[in-house]
Scaffold this motif. Sequence first.
Motif, PDB file in Angstrom:
ATOM      1  N   VAL A 167       0.848  -1.198   0.000  1.00 20.08           N
ATOM      2  CA  VAL A 167       0.000   0.000   0.000  1.00 20.08           C
ATOM      3  C   VAL A 167       0.882   1.246   0.000  1.00 20.08           C
ATOM      4  O   VAL A 167       1.773   1.377   0.845  1.00 20.08           O
ATOM      5  N   PRO A 168       0.676   2.170  -0.938  1.00 20.92           N
ATOM      6  CA  PRO A 168       1.488   3.394  -0.960  1.00 20.92           C
ATOM      7  C   PRO A 168       1.145   4.303   0.217  1.00 20.92           C
ATOM      8  O   PRO A 168       0.003   4.356   0.668  1.00 20.92           O
ATOM      9  N   GLU A 169       2.156   5.014   0.709  1.00 22.34           N
ATOM     10  CA  GLU A 169       1.968   5.949   1.806  1.00 22.34           C
ATOM     11  C   GLU A 169       1.939   7.378   1.284  1.00 22.34           C
ATOM     12  O   GLU A 169       2.545   7.683   0.252  1.00 22.34           O
ATOM     13  N   ASP A 170       1.247   8.248   1.991  1.00 23.40           N
ATOM     14  CA  ASP A 170       1.182   9.653   1.607  1.00 23.40           C
ATOM     15  C   ASP A 170       2.487  10.330   2.010  1.00 23.40           C
ATOM     16  O   ASP A 170       2.757  10.549   3.197  1.00 23.40           O
ATOM     17  N   ASP A 171       3.320  10.640   1.022  1.00 23.31           N
ATOM     18  CA  ASP A 171       4.605  11.284   1.295  1.00 23.31           C
ATOM     19  C   ASP A 171       4.530  12.800   1.182  1.00 23.31           C
ATOM     20  O   ASP A 171       5.556  13.487   1.234  1.00 23.31           O
ATOM     21  N   GLY A 172       3.315  13.323   1.001  1.00 24.88           N
ATOM     22  CA  GLY A 172       3.142  14.768   0.920  1.00 24.88           C
ATOM     23  C   GLY A 172       3.527  15.374  -0.406  1.00 24.88           C
ATOM     24  O   GLY A 172       3.537  16.605  -0.559  1.00 24.88           O
ATOM     25  N   ALA A 173       3.825  14.524  -1.415  1.00 26.57           N
ATOM     26  CA  ALA A 173       4.318  15.034  -2.688  1.00 26.57           C
ATOM     27  C   ALA A 173       3.252  15.735  -3.522  1.00 26.57           C
ATOM     28  O   ALA A 173       3.578  16.372  -4.533  1.00 26.57           O
ATOM     29  N   ALA A 174       1.971  15.636  -3.115  1.00 19.45           N
ATOM     30  CA  ALA A 174       0.901  16.307  -3.861  1.00 19.45           C
ATOM     31  C   ALA A 174       0.188  17.363  -3.026  1.00 19.45           C
ATOM     32  O   ALA A 174      -0.806  17.941  -3.471  1.00 19.45           O
ATOM     33  N   ALA A 175       0.712  17.641  -1.835  1.00 16.75           N
ATOM     34  CA  ALA A 175       0.034  18.555  -0.920  1.00 16.75           C
ATOM     35  C   ALA A 175      -0.009  19.986  -1.452  1.00 16.75           C
ATOM     36  O   ALA A 175      -0.880  20.773  -1.063  1.00 16.75           O
ATOM     37  N   HIS A 176       0.919  20.347  -2.327  1.00 17.52           N
ATOM     38  CA  HIS A 176       0.988  21.717  -2.842  1.00 17.52           C
ATOM     39  C   HIS A 176       0.038  21.983  -4.006  1.00 17.52           C
ATOM     40  O   HIS A 176      -0.091  23.128  -4.441  1.00 17.52           O
ATOM     41  N   LEU A 177      -0.645  20.952  -4.501  1.00 18.49           N
ATOM     42  CA  LEU A 177      -1.389  21.098  -5.751  1.00 18.49           C
ATOM     43  C   LEU A 177      -2.748  21.791  -5.629  1.00 18.49           C
ATOM     44  O   LEU A 177      -3.115  22.567  -6.522  1.00 18.49           O
ATOM     45  N   PRO A 178      -3.555  21.546  -4.606  1.00 17.30           N
ATOM     46  CA  PRO A 178      -4.859  22.208  -4.542  1.00 17.30           C
ATOM     47  C   PRO A 178      -4.725  23.735  -4.589  1.00 17.30           C
ATOM     48  O   PRO A 178      -3.914  24.326  -3.889  1.00 17.30           O
ATOM     49  N   GLY A 179      -5.524  24.351  -5.443  1.00 19.01           N
ATOM     50  CA  GLY A 179      -5.472  25.798  -5.612  1.00 19.01           C
ATOM     51  C   GLY A 179      -4.510  26.255  -6.689  1.00 19.01           C
ATOM     52  O   GLY A 179      -4.462  27.449  -7.019  1.00 19.01           O
ATOM     53  N   THR A 180      -3.723  25.329  -7.247  1.00 17.58           N
ATOM     54  CA  THR A 180      -2.756  25.683  -8.290  1.00 17.58           C
ATOM     55  C   THR A 180      -3.446  25.749  -9.652  1.00 17.58           C
ATOM     56  O   THR A 180      -4.267  24.897  -9.995  1.00 17.58           O
ATOM     57  N   ARG A 181      -3.095  26.765 -10.428  1.00 19.42           N
ATOM     58  CA  ARG A 181      -3.639  26.878 -11.785  1.00 19.42           C
ATOM     59  C   ARG A 181      -2.896  25.909 -12.693  1.00 19.42           C
ATOM     60  O   ARG A 181      -1.662  25.811 -12.648  1.00 19.42           O
ATOM     61  N   VAL A 182      -3.633  25.186 -13.517  1.00 18.11           N
ATOM     62  CA  VAL A 182      -3.002  24.229 -14.421  1.00 18.11           C
ATOM     63  C   VAL A 182      -2.313  24.971 -15.559  1.00 18.11           C
ATOM     64  O   VAL A 182      -2.792  26.031 -15.993  1.00 18.11           O
ATOM     65  N   PRO A 183      -1.195  24.468 -16.029  1.00 22.93           N
ATOM     66  CA  PRO A 183      -0.442  25.170 -17.083  1.00 22.93           C
ATOM     67  C   PRO A 183      -1.129  25.037 -18.442  1.00 22.93           C
ATOM     68  O   PRO A 183      -1.937  24.138 -18.670  1.00 22.93           O
ATOM     69  N   HIS A 184      -0.756  25.916 -19.332  1.00 21.62           N
ATOM     70  CA  HIS A 184      -1.285  25.870 -20.694  1.00 21.62           C
ATOM     71  C   HIS A 184      -0.421  24.922 -21.528  1.00 21.62           C
ATOM     72  O   HIS A 184       0.399  25.337 -22.346  1.00 21.62           O
TER      73      HIS A 184
END
Length: 342
Positions: A167-184
């Motif tokens: 089972v993968p563990e949450d290493d926090g590698a995606a914690a910065h993504l919410p609220g980020t604008r997606v690139p063009h």
Amino acid sequence: MRIGELARRAGVTTKAVRYYESLGLLEPRRLANGYRDYDEHDVRVAREIRALGSLGIAVERTRPFLECLAAGHRHADDCPASLVGYRDAIDELTQRIDGLTARRAVLIAHLREAAHRGSRVSPADEGEDLMTDHTSPTGSTGLPGSGSLTGFASLTDYTRLPADLPVPEDDGAAAHLPGTRVPHLRFPDTGGGTVGIGDLGPGRTVIYVYPLTGRPGTDLPDGWDAIPGARGCTPEACGFRDHHRDLLAAGASGVFGLSSQDTGYQREVVDRLHLPFAMLSDPALSLARTLNLPTFEAGGLTLYKRLTLIVRDGVIEHVFYPIFPPGEHAGQVLAWLRDNPL
């Protein structure tokens, strides 16, 4: 010494010793009481027969080696006749390998034909050669856009997951993504066009990012099942297929899969699994570099870690990471959409 002691010291059975005698390879002297009496030379002969047998040389073909020992040579293969024995064994083994290789090639052809039956992508269109390096059981199998992966073509059913996956563990590698604008950024899709993820428009779009999808006749990187979160791309895709209508009804304006595999490979998956949505190809890992998405190394490849982005009006509204089990993930996304209506 008696036959039992000889057998023990040589690492063979008494039955084998009697067989060697019946072929004239062992000639013990007889005692006055009729018992066989073996000496150190007999032990060495029996050991040599056993060693040659472990190389695949039949007992009946060990005579040249034993005669070499009897002639006083230090090694049983010091004589020219012994080298001939090696060559004969190699030739026989080569013939067996050739026969097995031909049989393997026929099986692979049947597998590819069956795996692509009913698909718009024919085996000849894949640009893939599953027949690479048949002379060795450790030969490589080509995976489009991925380099070399070792082992025979796998017959794994990728729609089923092993029960003991880590089972993968949450290493926090995606914690910065919410609220980020997606690139063009624009990516080629399996429909023959391109999709700009920064221009998806209003509403919510589900983009599930995955490492790579296995398919019949193609090996996964070595140790794939031992990497937390790696295995399960096919069950995940099937889940989004089966829940597609429900996801749209729950407020998703669209669903996309995204990986670093090339479009041709993804197109085969879309056809074989009858996916009602497009896959996006990002072989340069542009999205990973721009958004600092988590990746991992496997089989000499850099691959996306599994995560899902909910994009709303060009901004990442929610992130699913880590994802486990992948076969149930589409249901998790559906539940979130229903719990968080627009």
